[in-house]
Scaffold this motif. Structure first.
Motif, PDB file in Angstrom:
ATOM      1  N   PHE A 106      42.544  -5.827 -37.999  1.00 53.16           N
ATOM      2  CA  PHE A 106      41.248  -5.411 -38.062  1.00 53.16           C
ATOM      3  C   PHE A 106      40.577  -6.260 -39.073  1.00 53.16           C
ATOM      4  N   PHE A 107      39.047  -6.111 -38.997  1.00 52.48           N
ATOM      5  CA  PHE A 107      38.333  -6.699 -39.878  1.00 52.48           C
ATOM      6  C   PHE A 107      38.012  -5.522 -41.160  1.00 52.48           C
ATOM      7  N   GLN A 108      37.902  -5.941 -42.604  1.00 52.51           N
ATOM      8  CA  GLN A 108      37.434  -4.851 -43.602  1.00 52.51           C
ATOM      9  C   GLN A 108      36.589  -5.787 -44.158  1.00 52.51           C
ATOM     10  N   ASP A 109      35.457  -5.060 -45.129  1.00 55.75           N
ATOM     11  CA  ASP A 109      34.422  -5.446 -45.664  1.00 55.75           C
ATOM     12  C   ASP A 109      34.421  -5.242 -47.199  1.00 55.75           C
ATOM     13  N   TRP A 110      33.884  -6.119 -47.998  1.00 53.73           N
ATOM     14  CA  TRP A 110      34.022  -6.032 -49.457  1.00 53.73           C
ATOM     15  C   TRP A 110      32.853  -6.516 -50.234  1.00 53.73           C
ATOM     16  N   ARG A 111      32.261  -5.712 -50.969  1.00 55.73           N
ATOM     17  CA  ARG A 111      31.268  -6.373 -51.786  1.00 55.73           C
ATOM     18  C   ARG A 111      31.559  -5.924 -53.306  1.00 55.73           C
ATOM     19  N   HIS A 112      31.362  -6.922 -54.206  1.00 53.89           N
ATOM     20  CA  HIS A 112      31.719  -6.852 -55.465  1.00 53.89           C
ATOM     21  C   HIS A 112      30.562  -5.960 -56.053  1.00 53.89           C
ATOM     22  N   ARG A 113      29.306  -5.828 -55.970  1.00 53.34           N
ATOM     23  CA  ARG A 113      28.362  -5.054 -56.460  1.00 53.34           C
ATOM     24  C   ARG A 113      27.458  -4.457 -55.078  1.00 53.34           C
ATOM     25  N   PRO A 114      26.893  -3.156 -55.503  1.00 56.37           N
ATOM     26  CA  PRO A 114      26.385  -2.326 -54.556  1.00 56.37           C
ATOM     27  C   PRO A 114      25.180  -3.412 -53.757  1.00 56.37           C
ATOM     28  N   ASP A 115      24.723  -4.344 -54.546  1.00 54.35           N
ATOM     29  CA  ASP A 115      23.402  -4.992 -53.733  1.00 54.35           C
ATOM     30  C   ASP A 115      23.920  -6.318 -53.134  1.00 54.35           C
ATOM     31  N   ASP A 116      25.237  -6.578 -53.298  1.00 54.45           N
ATOM     32  CA  ASP A 116      25.758  -7.922 -52.741  1.00 54.45           C
ATOM     33  C   ASP A 116      25.740  -7.529 -51.222  1.00 54.45           C
ATOM     34  N   ARG A 117      25.686  -8.714 -50.665  1.00 54.71           N
ATOM     35  CA  ARG A 117      26.233  -9.098 -49.332  1.00 54.71           C
ATOM     36  C   ARG A 117      27.617  -8.906 -49.110  1.00 54.71           C
ATOM     37  N   PRO A 118      28.085  -8.112 -48.174  1.00 48.79           N
ATOM     38  CA  PRO A 118      29.367  -8.154 -47.879  1.00 48.79           C
ATOM     39  C   PRO A 118      30.045  -9.274 -47.489  1.00 48.79           C
ATOM     40  N   PHE A 119      31.517  -9.516 -47.749  1.00 49.90           N
ATOM     41  CA  PHE A 119      31.978 -10.466 -47.011  1.00 49.90           C
ATOM     42  C   PHE A 119      33.248  -9.841 -46.169  1.00 49.90           C
ATOM     43  N   TYR A 120      33.869 -10.553 -45.380  1.00 50.01           N
ATOM     44  CA  TYR A 120      34.852  -9.942 -44.518  1.00 50.01           C
ATOM     45  C   TYR A 120      36.140 -10.689 -44.493  1.00 50.01           C
ATOM     46  N   LEU A 121      37.116  -9.660 -44.360  1.00 49.28           N
ATOM     47  CA  LEU A 121      38.593 -10.356 -44.446  1.00 49.28           C
ATOM     48  C   LEU A 121      39.136  -9.547 -43.385  1.00 49.28           C
ATOM     49  N   PHE A 122      40.145 -10.655 -42.714  1.00 48.51           N
ATOM     50  CA  PHE A 122      41.006 -10.179 -41.402  1.00 48.51           C
ATOM     51  C   PHE A 122      42.298  -9.645 -41.919  1.00 48.51           C
ATOM     52  N   THR A 123      42.706  -8.454 -41.653  1.00 44.82           N
ATOM     53  CA  THR A 123      43.942  -7.920 -41.966  1.00 44.82           C
ATOM     54  C   THR A 123      44.760  -7.357 -40.986  1.00 44.82           C
ATOM     55  N   SER A 124      46.145  -7.721 -41.199  1.00 46.69           N
ATOM     56  CA  SER A 124      47.104  -7.165 -40.190  1.00 46.69           C
ATOM     57  C   SER A 124      48.175  -6.236 -41.112  1.00 46.69           C
ATOM     58  N   THR A 125      48.372  -5.055 -40.517  1.00 41.65           N
ATOM     59  CA  THR A 125      49.106  -4.182 -41.309  1.00 41.65           C
ATOM     60  C   THR A 125      50.146  -3.364 -40.568  1.00 41.65           C
ATOM     61  N   LYS A 126      51.096  -2.857 -41.039  1.00 40.21           N
ATOM     62  CA  LYS A 126      52.170  -2.111 -40.441  1.00 40.21           C
ATOM     63  C   LYS A 126      52.881  -1.269 -41.452  1.00 40.21           C
ATOM     64  N   ILE A 127      53.467  -0.104 -40.918  1.00 43.69           N
ATOM     65  CA  ILE A 127      54.332   0.763 -41.541  1.00 43.69           C
ATOM     66  C   ILE A 127      55.468  -0.061 -42.657  1.00 43.69           C
ATOM     67  N   LEU A 128      55.434   0.171 -43.854  1.00 46.45           N
ATOM     68  CA  LEU A 128      56.566  -0.324 -44.661  1.00 46.45           C
ATOM     69  C   LEU A 128      57.667   0.747 -44.899  1.00 46.45           C
ATOM     70  N   ASN A 129      57.208   1.867 -45.055  1.00 43.21           N
ATOM     71  CA  ASN A 129      58.121   3.001 -45.300  1.00 43.21           C
ATOM     72  C   ASN A 129      57.428   4.356 -44.942  1.00 43.21           C
ATOM     73  N   ALA A 130      57.986   5.454 -45.243  1.00 50.69           N
ATOM     74  CA  ALA A 130      57.359   6.776 -45.086  1.00 50.69           C
ATOM     75  C   ALA A 130      56.035   6.939 -45.861  1.00 50.69           C
ATOM     76  N   ASP A 131      55.985   6.032 -46.948  1.00 48.60           N
ATOM     77  CA  ASP A 131      54.737   6.411 -47.857  1.00 48.60           C
ATOM     78  C   ASP A 131      53.813   5.296 -47.943  1.00 48.60           C
ATOM     79  N   GLN A 132      54.156   4.077 -47.502  1.00 54.02           N
ATOM     80  CA  GLN A 132      53.401   2.975 -47.635  1.00 54.02           C
ATOM     81  C   GLN A 132      53.229   1.993 -46.547  1.00 54.02           C
ATOM     82  N   LEU A 133      52.172   1.566 -46.393  1.00 59.10           N
ATOM     83  CA  LEU A 133      51.752   0.358 -45.425  1.00 59.10           C
ATOM     84  C   LEU A 133      51.899  -1.173 -46.121  1.00 59.10           C
ATOM     85  N   ILE A 134      52.122  -2.048 -45.302  1.00 57.80           N
ATOM     86  CA  ILE A 134      52.244  -3.514 -45.994  1.00 57.80           C
ATOM     87  C   ILE A 134      51.252  -4.259 -44.963  1.00 57.80           C
TER      88      ILE A 134
END
Length: 230
Positions: A106-134
């Motif tokens: 999935f894509f996720q966005d991030w902005r350092h400050r509220p008035d910044d233009r967001p940049f995007y990162l591409f993430t692949s994630t899966k279950i690591l254990n009962a409590d965490q994702l990796i």
């Protein structure tokens, strides 16, 4: 219902990385230096960042100590309402089904400050254990190019979110043909490219349109672009 697991760039290393971590065979910082992109581990409860590599800390401008203190609040401070209220709940809902082998891109966005233009990162994630994702997150060096692609070309991040469940219903062959449709190939050209009968291609296309819920060629091309390997 998911019929197929997701395999995208960055997904296969996740299986190996997850196994090494679960067996206690590697140090996270040493491992993070060897894999492509940013390695991070998040809580399955609220996605608080339990671990992130140095590259990730540098990118989001937080130390590991600050992230531990802030918990999930850091996401609410820097990510869009869409990511928080649509993307993440859908992902967590899929993982609640308990398929430890499934990898979700999935894509996720991030902005350092509220008035910044967001940049995007591409993430692949899966279950690591009962409590965490990796996860492994890829951050292209040409940030402006990616932002233009996501923000102004086809709204790729929204398309991924909208069509993700439907895309999982496609067979591997249908996904392959969808990619060729996205390259504006005709059915005849696809038939020649894959060395299969044109009637078979026609049947696959009908299944693709039915499963995705659209017959519009422009929308099909948009979907193909969203799910294409970066």
């Amino acid at each position: 219902m998911l019929h197929k697991k997701v395999f995208r760039q960055g997904s296969q290393p996740l299986y190996r990385v997850s196994e090494l971590i679960s067996k206690g065979l590697v140090d996270l910082d040493d491992l993070a230096r060897l894999i492509p992109g940013i390695l991070h581990i998040n809580s399955r409860k609220d996605l608080a960042i339990d671990y992130i590599s140095k590259e990730g800390c540098d990118l989001i401008r937080y130390s590991k100590e600050e992230l531990k203190e802030l918990g999930a609040e850091v996401l609410r401070k820097h990510q869009s309402d869409y990511a928080l209220n649509v993307t993440y709940p859908r992902i967590l809902s899929e993982f609640d089904k308990g398929d430890s082998q499934m990898v979700i891109p999935f894509f996720q966005d991030w902005r350092h400050r509220p008035d910044d233009r967001p940049f995007y990162l591409f993430t692949s994630t899966k279950i690591l254990n009962a409590d965490q994702l990796i996860s492994i997150t890829l951050f292209p060096k040409d940030m402006e190019r990616l932002c233009r692609k996501v923000n102004t070309v086809f709204g790729v991040n929204r398309t991924l979110d909208r069509y993700f469940p439907k895309y999982q219903e496609l067979t591997p062959r249908e996904r392959e043909i969808l990619g060729l449709l996205g390259q504006e190939l005709s059915r005849k050209e696809i038939s020649q490219n894959l060395f299969i009968d044109s009637k078979t291609v026609k049947k696959h296309c009908e299944n693709i349109f039915r499963k995705l819920g659209t017959h519009k060629r422009t929308e099909i091309e948009r979907i193909a672009l969203a799910f294409a390997t970066l």
